[in-house]
Scaffold this motif. Sequence first.
Motif, mmCIF file in Angstrom:
data_model
loop_
_atom_site.group_PDB
_atom_site.id
_atom_site.type_symbol
_atom_site.label_atom_id
_atom_site.label_comp_id
_atom_site.label_asym_id
_atom_site.label_seq_id
_atom_site.Cartn_x
_atom_site.Cartn_y
_atom_site.Cartn_z
ATOM 1 N N CYS A 136 13.231 35.324 -33.547
ATOM 2 C CA CYS A 136 13.448 34.290 -34.785
ATOM 3 C C CYS A 136 12.362 34.218 -35.546
ATOM 4 C CB CYS A 136 13.757 32.916 -34.234
ATOM 5 S SG CYS A 136 14.113 31.603 -35.338
ATOM 6 N N CYS A 180 11.096 30.221 -35.387
ATOM 7 C CA CYS A 180 10.473 29.639 -34.213
ATOM 8 C C CYS A 180 9.982 30.527 -33.073
ATOM 9 C CB CYS A 180 11.638 28.675 -33.388
ATOM 10 S SG CYS A 180 12.962 29.386 -32.374
ATOM 11 N N ALA A 238 18.078 29.119 -30.459
ATOM 12 C CA ALA A 238 17.337 27.809 -30.279
ATOM 13 C C ALA A 238 17.359 27.134 -31.412
ATOM 14 C CB ALA A 238 15.703 28.341 -29.724
ATOM 15 N N CYS A 239 17.329 27.719 -32.755
ATOM 16 C CA CYS A 239 17.231 26.651 -34.074
ATOM 17 C C CYS A 239 18.115 26.907 -34.962
ATOM 18 C CB CYS A 239 15.815 26.937 -34.365
ATOM 19 S SG CYS A 239 15.518 28.325 -35.255
ATOM 20 N N CYS A 257 19.583 32.344 -34.370
ATOM 21 C CA CYS A 257 18.662 32.031 -33.287
ATOM 22 C C CYS A 257 19.646 31.111 -32.516
ATOM 23 C CB CYS A 257 17.198 31.666 -33.890
ATOM 24 S SG CYS A 257 16.270 30.879 -32.586
ATOM 25 N N ASN A 281 18.440 29.513 -36.974
ATOM 26 C CA ASN A 281 18.156 30.242 -37.942
ATOM 27 C C ASN A 281 18.539 31.863 -38.173
ATOM 28 O OD1 ASN A 281 16.259 31.189 -40.270
ATOM 29 N ND2 ASN A 281 14.908 31.925 -38.517
HETATM 30 ZN ZN LIG Z 1 14.629 30.098 -34.045
#
Ligand SMILES: [Zn+2]
Length: 293
Positions: free
Chosen positions: A64, A67, A48-49, A46, A51
């Motif tokens: 994801c 998130c 953004a995070c 991901c 993961n």
């Molecule tokens: Zn994420």
Amino acid sequence: MYTITIRHWEAMTKINIISFNTLTFSEKSARRFFLDFCWKNHQRYCPACKNRKLYHLADGRRRCGRCGYTFHDFSRRYLSRCAFTSRQWLWFLKLFALDIAPASIAAEMEVSYATILKAADTVRRAIVAQALDAGRLYDAGIWPGPGNPLPTQEIVNAPVFGIIELGGVAICDLLPDLRAENLLHFKLNFCLKTASVGQVVYTAPYKQYLALVSCGSGLWPARYIKHADKRLPVEASPFWSFAKQRLRQMRGVPASHFPLYLKECELRYNSRNEDLIPVLAQALCAFVPRPDA
Ligand SMILES: [Zn+2]
């Protein structure tokens, strides 16, 4: 069946015209070229995070599991700007690397001039993101790229850069403690020699730097102020000869873009024995930094 055998580009790999032809043979081959720079060993995560637990969506995107961020392979990367296909990006990089004028690139690619300027701006911002002093450039008001708020203030005076050239490698170091006005102060009160190329002003050596360089109206406060000293030591630098020639061709560099042009000169000079396409592709495939997020 056409198979792509040239994969995993090393920085030194030269892409000759035949292998370039192979890369741009189809959208699939071009896309695979960029994907190799985006995901190490094809491992998605991901953006953004970070993961790795992801769900596949019917439209080809991923979501994801932690998130909920939904993304495609190029999300949040420089190359998702401009809405180019991978083939278009490859052709753009080829013509950009060859220093073809933006108007000619627009004509060859049959896209608007504005789009070509935006693509060139995207590549330059991607180059800046790779620089060791990227954080300092963002602190000085340089916009990192999409996903970040646009700067509220126009840059009137570019930051000051110190130039070092060591063993054929040029470094243009942003000096956060110096401003364009300081160069003028050094010149008027301490007789620091200055010369100019267009609106860009450069100086005699200062501390460990071969020259200081900046641009902006603050360096030209009155008509009687001239930056016309001769035979500054930096004139002997192959990097500066190279950069000066490029800056001269640009005619009237806006202060807000000067750092981008200078970093482009630095990268082109330091990569002069390499193929620029993989170097630029790698930069373009990086995530756009979000320093304020
Ligand atoms: Zn994420």
